[in-house]
Write a protein that holds these residues in place. Structure first.
Motif, PDB file in Angstrom:
ATOM      1  N   GLY A  55       0.896   4.660 -57.251  1.00 59.14           N
ATOM      2  CA  GLY A  55      -0.083   3.659 -57.653  1.00 59.14           C
ATOM      3  C   GLY A  55      -1.524   3.956 -57.293  1.00 59.14           C
ATOM      4  N   CYS A  56      -1.791   5.141 -56.805  1.00 55.82           N
ATOM      5  CA  CYS A  56      -3.177   5.487 -56.463  1.00 55.82           C
ATOM      6  C   CYS A  56      -4.013   5.616 -57.735  1.00 55.82           C
ATOM      7  N   ASP A  57      -5.270   5.209 -57.627  1.00 56.42           N
ATOM      8  CA  ASP A  57      -6.209   5.268 -58.749  1.00 56.42           C
ATOM      9  C   ASP A  57      -7.079   6.523 -58.705  1.00 56.42           C
ATOM     10  N   ILE A  58      -7.441   6.947 -57.497  1.00 56.74           N
ATOM     11  CA  ILE A  58      -8.347   8.073 -57.303  1.00 56.74           C
ATOM     12  C   ILE A  58      -7.568   9.179 -56.613  1.00 56.74           C
ATOM     13  N   ILE A  59      -7.576  10.353 -57.226  1.00 53.47           N
ATOM     14  CA  ILE A  59      -6.838  11.492 -56.689  1.00 53.47           C
ATOM     15  C   ILE A  59      -7.839  12.581 -56.326  1.00 53.47           C
ATOM     16  N   THR A  60      -7.780  13.021 -55.074  1.00 54.42           N
ATOM     17  CA  THR A  60      -8.721  14.035 -54.607  1.00 54.42           C
ATOM     18  C   THR A  60      -8.151  15.431 -54.800  1.00 54.42           C
ATOM     19  N   ALA A  61      -8.984  16.298 -55.313  1.00 57.88           N
ATOM     20  CA  ALA A  61      -8.602  17.689 -55.531  1.00 57.88           C
ATOM     21  C   ALA A  61      -8.467  18.407 -54.195  1.00 57.88           C
ATOM     22  N   ASN A  62      -7.684  19.437 -54.195  1.00 56.64           N
ATOM     23  CA  ASN A  62      -7.464  20.263 -53.015  1.00 56.64           C
ATOM     24  C   ASN A  62      -8.637  21.240 -52.862  1.00 56.64           C
ATOM     25  N   THR A  63      -9.824  20.668 -52.603  1.00 52.25           N
ATOM     26  CA  THR A  63     -11.045  21.469 -52.525  1.00 52.25           C
ATOM     27  C   THR A  63     -11.781  21.305 -51.198  1.00 52.25           C
ATOM     28  N   PHE A  64     -11.231  20.521 -50.285  1.00 48.25           N
ATOM     29  CA  PHE A  64     -11.861  20.315 -48.980  1.00 48.25           C
ATOM     30  C   PHE A  64     -11.986  21.657 -48.260  1.00 48.25           C
ATOM     31  N   GLY A  65     -13.201  21.986 -47.840  1.00 50.74           N
ATOM     32  CA  GLY A  65     -13.424  23.215 -47.098  1.00 50.74           C
ATOM     33  C   GLY A  65     -13.508  24.473 -47.950  1.00 50.74           C
ATOM     34  N   VAL A  66     -13.471  24.303 -49.260  1.00 52.07           N
ATOM     35  CA  VAL A  66     -13.582  25.475 -50.135  1.00 52.07           C
ATOM     36  C   VAL A  66     -15.057  25.701 -50.447  1.00 52.07           C
ATOM     37  N   ASP A  67     -15.560  26.840 -50.036  1.00 55.59           N
ATOM     38  CA  ASP A  67     -16.925  27.243 -50.353  1.00 55.59           C
ATOM     39  C   ASP A  67     -17.005  28.755 -50.247  1.00 55.59           C
ATOM     40  N   GLU A  68     -18.150  29.292 -50.598  1.00 54.85           N
ATOM     41  CA  GLU A  68     -18.318  30.736 -50.625  1.00 54.85           C
ATOM     42  C   GLU A  68     -18.323  31.353 -49.226  1.00 54.85           C
ATOM     43  N   LEU A  69     -18.641  30.563 -48.201  1.00 55.99           N
ATOM     44  CA  LEU A  69     -18.584  31.080 -46.835  1.00 55.99           C
ATOM     45  C   LEU A  69     -17.149  31.424 -46.435  1.00 55.99           C
ATOM     46  N   HIS A  70     -16.204  30.625 -46.904  1.00 54.37           N
ATOM     47  CA  HIS A  70     -14.812  30.799 -46.508  1.00 54.37           C
ATOM     48  C   HIS A  70     -13.975  31.603 -47.512  1.00 54.37           C
ATOM     49  N   LYS A  92      -1.147  13.572 -67.485  1.00 54.65           N
ATOM     50  CA  LYS A  92       0.285  13.298 -67.596  1.00 54.65           C
ATOM     51  C   LYS A  92       0.592  11.827 -67.289  1.00 54.65           C
ATOM     52  N   ALA A  93      -0.089  11.276 -66.284  1.00 53.10           N
ATOM     53  CA  ALA A  93       0.131   9.880 -65.893  1.00 53.10           C
ATOM     54  C   ALA A  93      -0.541   8.900 -66.854  1.00 53.10           C
ATOM     55  N   GLY A  94      -1.529   9.381 -67.587  1.00 55.38           N
ATOM     56  CA  GLY A  94      -2.251   8.514 -68.509  1.00 55.38           C
ATOM     57  C   GLY A  94      -3.285   7.633 -67.844  1.00 55.38           C
ATOM     58  N   ARG A  95      -3.615   7.944 -66.600  1.00 55.13           N
ATOM     59  CA  ARG A  95      -4.621   7.160 -65.875  1.00 55.13           C
ATOM     60  C   ARG A  95      -5.028   7.913 -64.613  1.00 55.13           C
ATOM     61  N   GLY A  96      -6.153   7.519 -64.054  1.00 58.03           N
ATOM     62  CA  GLY A  96      -6.589   8.085 -62.787  1.00 58.03           C
ATOM     63  C   GLY A  96      -7.995   8.643 -62.843  1.00 58.03           C
ATOM     64  N   ILE A  97      -8.580   8.735 -61.682  1.00 58.32           N
ATOM     65  CA  ILE A  97      -9.926   9.263 -61.510  1.00 58.32           C
ATOM     66  C   ILE A  97      -9.815  10.546 -60.705  1.00 58.32           C
ATOM     67  N   VAL A  98     -10.471  11.583 -61.176  1.00 56.99           N
ATOM     68  CA  VAL A  98     -10.432  12.895 -60.528  1.00 56.99           C
ATOM     69  C   VAL A  98     -11.617  13.014 -59.574  1.00 56.99           C
ATOM     70  N   ALA A  99     -11.295  13.162 -58.293  1.00 55.57           N
ATOM     71  CA  ALA A  99     -12.338  13.299 -57.277  1.00 55.57           C
ATOM     72  C   ALA A  99     -12.317  14.700 -56.695  1.00 55.57           C
ATOM     73  N   MET A 100     -13.457  15.338 -56.698  1.00 49.94           N
ATOM     74  CA  MET A 100     -13.601  16.603 -55.987  1.00 49.94           C
ATOM     75  C   MET A 100     -13.876  16.258 -54.531  1.00 49.94           C
ATOM     76  N   ASP A 101     -13.367  17.051 -53.619  1.00 53.35           N
ATOM     77  CA  ASP A 101     -13.505  16.790 -52.185  1.00 53.35           C
ATOM     78  C   ASP A 101     -14.371  17.871 -51.555  1.00 53.35           C
ATOM     79  N   LEU A 102     -15.524  17.470 -51.038  1.00 50.33           N
ATOM     80  CA  LEU A 102     -16.405  18.397 -50.327  1.00 50.33           C
ATOM     81  C   LEU A 102     -16.345  18.077 -48.839  1.00 50.33           C
ATOM     82  N   GLY A 103     -16.132  19.084 -48.032  1.00 44.01           N
ATOM     83  CA  GLY A 103     -16.119  18.915 -46.583  1.00 44.01           C
ATOM     84  C   GLY A 103     -17.202  19.760 -45.947  1.00 44.01           C
TER      85      GLY A 103
END
Length: 168
Positions: A55-70, A92-103
């Motif tokens: 039932g989550c509306d906002i799904i965060t991408a697996n991007t936390f800590g991803v940058d050119e330094l690492h 696929k679910a027909g709903r949801g908000i895609v959130a990029m995750d910056l750390g």
């Protein structure tokens, strides 16, 4: 889904700990979760689908800590793969908000460290641009303890017009 229209219209539920879910699927200490976007996309996708099914509306991408330094030159590919996996689950679910995750970058900004402020803005901007190109609706900036680094992240994201209602 129009995030700005949805915001304020009702309670929105955000997914939970992506890292701990990946650990339950085999991610071990010392492994970078972001690398799983390329190495184990099926497992990352499964986590996103589970959060949408819960039932989550906002799904965060697996991007936390991803940058050119690492991740060097592979960072853009990892961010785009991470956002694309959420986009696939949302479709696929027909709903949801895609959130990029910056750390955080993991570096101290000058004058206390060796990372220039302008370089931090560029790092965050490059990742925000990659996320926007892959279809991120919003960006979460999280777990950054240095307000100067938060400023760099916001300026980098604004530069790439991830926040369309803000003008530079």
């Amino acid at each position: 889904m129009d995030f700005q229209k949805l915001l304020g219209s009702r309670l929105l539920f955000v997914d939970g700990g992506l890292g701990t879910m990946l650990q339950s699927m085999g991610l071990t200490g010392g492994q970078a979760p972001g690398a799983w976007n390329l190495a184990h996309p099926d497992k990352v996708l499964k986590v996103h689908e589970a959060y949408l099914a819960a039932g989550c509306d906002i799904i965060t991408a697996n991007t936390f800590g991803v940058d050119e330094l690492h991740f060097g030159e592979q960072a853009v590919q990892i961010v785009q793969a991470g956002v694309s996996l959420v986009r696939k689950a949302v479709k696929k679910a027909g709903r949801g908000i895609v959130a990029m995750d910056l750390g955080p970058t993991g570096k101290l900004l000058r004058p206390f460290g060796d990372l220039p402020f302008e370089a931090a803005v560029k790092l965050f901007g490059d990742m925000a641009e990659a996320g926007a190109q892959a279809g991120a609706d919003v960006i979460f900036i999280e777990t950054v303890s240095d307000s100067y680094e938060i400023k760099a992240a916001v300026l980098g994201a604004r530069k790439e017009r991830i926040f369309p209602s803000w003008s530079p």
